[in-house]
Design a protein around this motif. Structure first.
Motif, PDB file in Angstrom:
ATOM      1  N   UNK A  90     -50.834 -33.666  86.679  1.00 38.24           N
ATOM      2  CA  UNK A  90     -51.764 -34.303  87.659  1.00 38.24           C
ATOM      3  C   UNK A  90     -52.861 -35.568  87.294  1.00 38.24           C
ATOM      4  N   UNK A  91     -53.531 -35.011  86.168  1.00 42.58           N
ATOM      5  CA  UNK A  91     -54.468 -36.019  85.773  1.00 42.58           C
ATOM      6  C   UNK A  91     -54.056 -37.278  85.339  1.00 42.58           C
ATOM      7  N   UNK A  92     -52.906 -37.514  84.918  1.00 43.53           N
ATOM      8  CA  UNK A  92     -52.053 -38.713  84.523  1.00 43.53           C
ATOM      9  C   UNK A  92     -51.553 -39.367  85.727  1.00 43.53           C
ATOM     10  N   UNK A  93     -51.780 -38.843  86.989  1.00 39.93           N
ATOM     11  CA  UNK A  93     -51.503 -39.565  87.962  1.00 39.93           C
ATOM     12  C   UNK A  93     -49.967 -39.468  88.453  1.00 39.93           C
ATOM     13  N   UNK A  94     -49.256 -38.408  87.780  1.00 41.97           N
ATOM     14  CA  UNK A  94     -47.899 -38.169  87.792  1.00 41.97           C
ATOM     15  C   UNK A  94     -47.835 -36.713  88.873  1.00 41.97           C
ATOM     16  N   UNK A  95     -46.655 -36.736  89.315  1.00 39.89           N
ATOM     17  CA  UNK A  95     -46.514 -35.455  90.216  1.00 39.89           C
ATOM     18  C   UNK A  95     -45.863 -34.245  89.328  1.00 39.89           C
ATOM     19  N   UNK A  96     -46.416 -33.179  89.144  1.00 37.96           N
ATOM     20  CA  UNK A  96     -45.840 -32.072  88.560  1.00 37.96           C
ATOM     21  C   UNK A  96     -44.553 -31.470  89.237  1.00 37.96           C
ATOM     22  N   UNK A  97     -43.519 -31.144  88.380  1.00 39.49           N
ATOM     23  CA  UNK A  97     -42.123 -30.961  88.981  1.00 39.49           C
ATOM     24  C   UNK A  97     -41.289 -29.995  88.162  1.00 39.49           C
ATOM     25  N   UNK A  98     -41.387 -28.774  88.580  1.00 37.95           N
ATOM     26  CA  UNK A  98     -40.518 -27.614  87.929  1.00 37.95           C
ATOM     27  C   UNK A  98     -39.120 -27.514  88.517  1.00 37.95           C
ATOM     28  N   UNK A  99     -38.264 -27.811  87.387  1.00 37.90           N
ATOM     29  CA  UNK A  99     -36.854 -27.737  87.775  1.00 37.90           C
ATOM     30  C   UNK A  99     -36.173 -26.503  86.900  1.00 37.90           C
ATOM     31  N   UNK A 100     -35.507 -25.484  87.739  1.00 37.64           N
ATOM     32  CA  UNK A 100     -34.856 -24.334  87.009  1.00 37.64           C
ATOM     33  C   UNK A 100     -34.274 -23.369  87.567  1.00 37.64           C
ATOM     34  N   UNK A 101     -33.810 -22.440  86.860  1.00 38.17           N
ATOM     35  CA  UNK A 101     -33.082 -21.355  87.653  1.00 38.17           C
ATOM     36  C   UNK A 101     -33.316 -19.873  87.345  1.00 38.17           C
ATOM     37  N   UNK A 102     -34.372 -19.895  86.729  1.00 39.17           N
ATOM     38  CA  UNK A 102     -34.999 -18.611  86.106  1.00 39.17           C
ATOM     39  C   UNK A 102     -35.903 -18.116  87.182  1.00 39.17           C
TER      40      UNK A 102
END
Length: 327
Positions: free
Chosen positions: A96-108
């Motif tokens: 977030x501090x880099x101006x990007x959107x955190x995005x979790x991708x997965x199936x666990x």
């Protein structure tokens, strides 16, 4: 900023769904559209040297999108939900501090849900003697017998764990042994309030089509050299009892290489176990709230669904819809 608390919550985008449903391809499209950095929500892709059996995304497939929690541990370094939570607690604010959107991708499922809702688990350190006792019981009577032991005290946890998943079965038994609480009761007792401004997207599809895709993926893994990959890990001295080598694909091929199980039978077993795993994944995610589900069975409808997904994400995070089509 939430109206209820007046507290600013970090944005977090999450994409879930069963294995082979198409999460990877969609995740790259969305990441490029919304300037995301992807956090792998897969408990196996964190291991180095385990690429084919985990269907790990390649550098080429990443298309320049930053990825985290991939190729970060050696196979003998056990990953856990606690480590995943700790890593995400650092990664989300950093992204977030880099101006990007955190995005979790997965199936666990447990990993992803534990971060989405900041689960707190009762303290249950370890009882090595108890663990060894359970392992001896499984060695003597078979993994199914140990699975039955868990089912007797915690049927919900037993229902979501495969009988071959000895590490997690033993851990669930150990938690009950140390705390007097079942793992499932701890999960049910969690406060399902997210510390994030959360947007959850879920993919599903016709069950038979999904199973066909799973079997085709396994056939491709074999063509790509899955047997050689497992053989290489064993040759390096990694034990089949490791968390990593208990993963789907690795356990079955290890049986072929070490126990003489015919390869054809190992593949049949792997396909069956992976189908069962996908079913458990869907069951887990179906119990999570607030997921925007998309049935991607009909590929011709996907452009329309993609536009809807874009609109949901843009609306949730206050991003002008036209913005995300410029990337």
């Amino acid at each position: 900023m939430t109206a209820e608390t007046g507290v600013h919550k970090p944005n977090l985008l999450v994409l879930v769904g069963p294995t082979a449903v198409g999460k990877t391809k969609l995740s790259i499209e969305l990441a490029k559209s919304f300037s995301c950095e992807i956090i792998s929500g897969d408990s196996m892709q964190v291991y180095r040297g385990m690429d084919i059996g985990t269907a790990k995304i390649t550098k080429q497939e990443m298309q320049g999108v930053p990825h985290h929690l991939i190729d970060e541990l050696e196979p003998d370094d056990a990953f856990s939900v606690a480590r995943f939570q700790a890593a995400c607690a650092e990664l989300v604010p950093a992204i977030s501090s880099r101006g990007h959107l955190p995005f979790i991708v997965g199936g666990t499922g447990l990993y992803v849900e534990s971060v989405c809702y900041e689960y707190q688990f009762a303290e249950a350190s370890a009882d090595e003697e108890f663990r060894a006792e359970q392992q001896r019981f499984a060695d003597e009577h078979g993994p199914e017998a140990l699975h039955d032991r868990l089912a007797a005290i915690d049927p919900d946890s037993a229902g979501r764990l495969h009988p071959n998943d000895l590490r997690r079965i033993i851990r669930a038994l150990e938690i009950h042994h140390l705390t007097g609480q079942t793992l499932s009761s701890q999960l049910k007792g969690q406060n399902k309030v997210s510390p994030y401004n959360l947007c959850l997207i879920g993919l599903t599809m016709d069950r038979q089509l999904l199973y066909n895709r799973i079997e085709a993926r396994i056939d491709l893994m074999l063509e790509q050299g899955l047997v050689k990959e497992v053989e290489s890990l064993l040759d390096k001295g990694y034990s089949r009892s490791l968390v990593s080598l208990q993963g789907l694909g690795y356990k079955e091929i290890a049986e072929h290489l070490l126990d003489g199980l015919p390869l054809e039978e190992a593949v049949i077993k792997l396909k069956r176990d992976t189908r069962h795993f996908a079913k458990r994944q869907l069951s887990w995610f179906r119990h999570m709230k607030d997921i925007h589900w998309f049935d991607v069975t009909d590929g011709e409808k996907f452009p329309e669904q993609l536009a809807e997904i874009h609109a949901i994400i843009a609306g949730k995070f206050g991003i002008p819809l036209e913005y995300n089509y410029k990337h």
